[in-house]
Write an enzyme that holds these catalytic residues in place. Sequence first.
Site, short mmCIF file in Angstrom:
data_model
loop_
_atom_site.label_atom_id
_atom_site.label_comp_id
_atom_site.label_asym_id
_atom_site.label_seq_id
_atom_site.Cartn_x
_atom_site.Cartn_y
_atom_site.Cartn_z
N TYR A 227 -2.97 -0.36 9.95
CA TYR A 227 -2.77 -0.83 8.66
C TYR A 227 -1.52 -0.23 8.19
O TYR A 227 -0.87 -0.96 7.59
CB TYR A 227 -4.02 -0.11 7.88
N SER B 239 0.69 -1.13 0.04
CA SER B 239 -0.21 -0.08 -0.04
C SER B 239 0.84 1.15 0.08
O SER B 239 2.04 1.16 0.25
CB SER B 239 -0.86 0.01 1.30
#
Length: 262
Positions: free
Chosen positions: A161, A148
Amino acid sequence: MEFSLEDYKLDGKIALVTGATYGIGFELASALAKAGATIVFNDLKQEFVAKGIAAYKAEGIKAYGYVFDVTDESAVQAAIKQIEAEVGVIDILINNAGIIKRIPMIEMSAADFRQVVDVDLNAPFIVAKAVIPSMIEKGGGKIINICSMMSELGRETVSAYAAAKGGLKMLTKNIASEYGQYNIQCNGIGPGYIETPQTAPLRENGHPFNDFILAKTPANRWGTTYDLAGPTVFLASKASDFVNGHVLYVDGGILAYIGKQP
């Protein structure tokens, strides 16, 4: 050796894409299938696996679905053995399954933090660990971890995250370091902001978040799942045999850009 488009083909290869019953995982698996690979995927429940098989069938793709939890090491080990017996040895692994919980850090429980890390970081370790021995025995393989932009950046409410995806970037580099000698390439793909049904409300003209993303993206648009297909096929193919430990950010240039001046 001479350059050949044949090097991008995946005929005869078996690809496991975790959590690929819908969304980005489904699109990545579909791209691999169109390049010639046989697709295997998983989900937590049989009903979701059945829906996934039907969705692939609608695209003209025969896929094999299995029920297992990517965070359960014994279940993963058993599933990989079953897949090897019923479909074949996995040549390509895409660690796609993931979750996000948008909670301010000081309001987030340790249990929620651990759950995100378990799915987004521990699971790729568990699944990669399960497929690597047979890859070594077969003479090589490809592992692609879905990272990501949060592997590089921080943002409000995504502490777990970002921590997990940052760790996944380093796990990617370490798998490459440890198993490159066995002709195993482990790389990552870091999607930018991608058009999906879930992001549709945010992409409406005039929405503050849409304006924010466009202002931060040199390409001046959201990405599409098509934008992810080519990089995925490349990293899964013979064409990338000397690419190892790299994270390919498919983000329209966000990470290279400070943003427009107000």
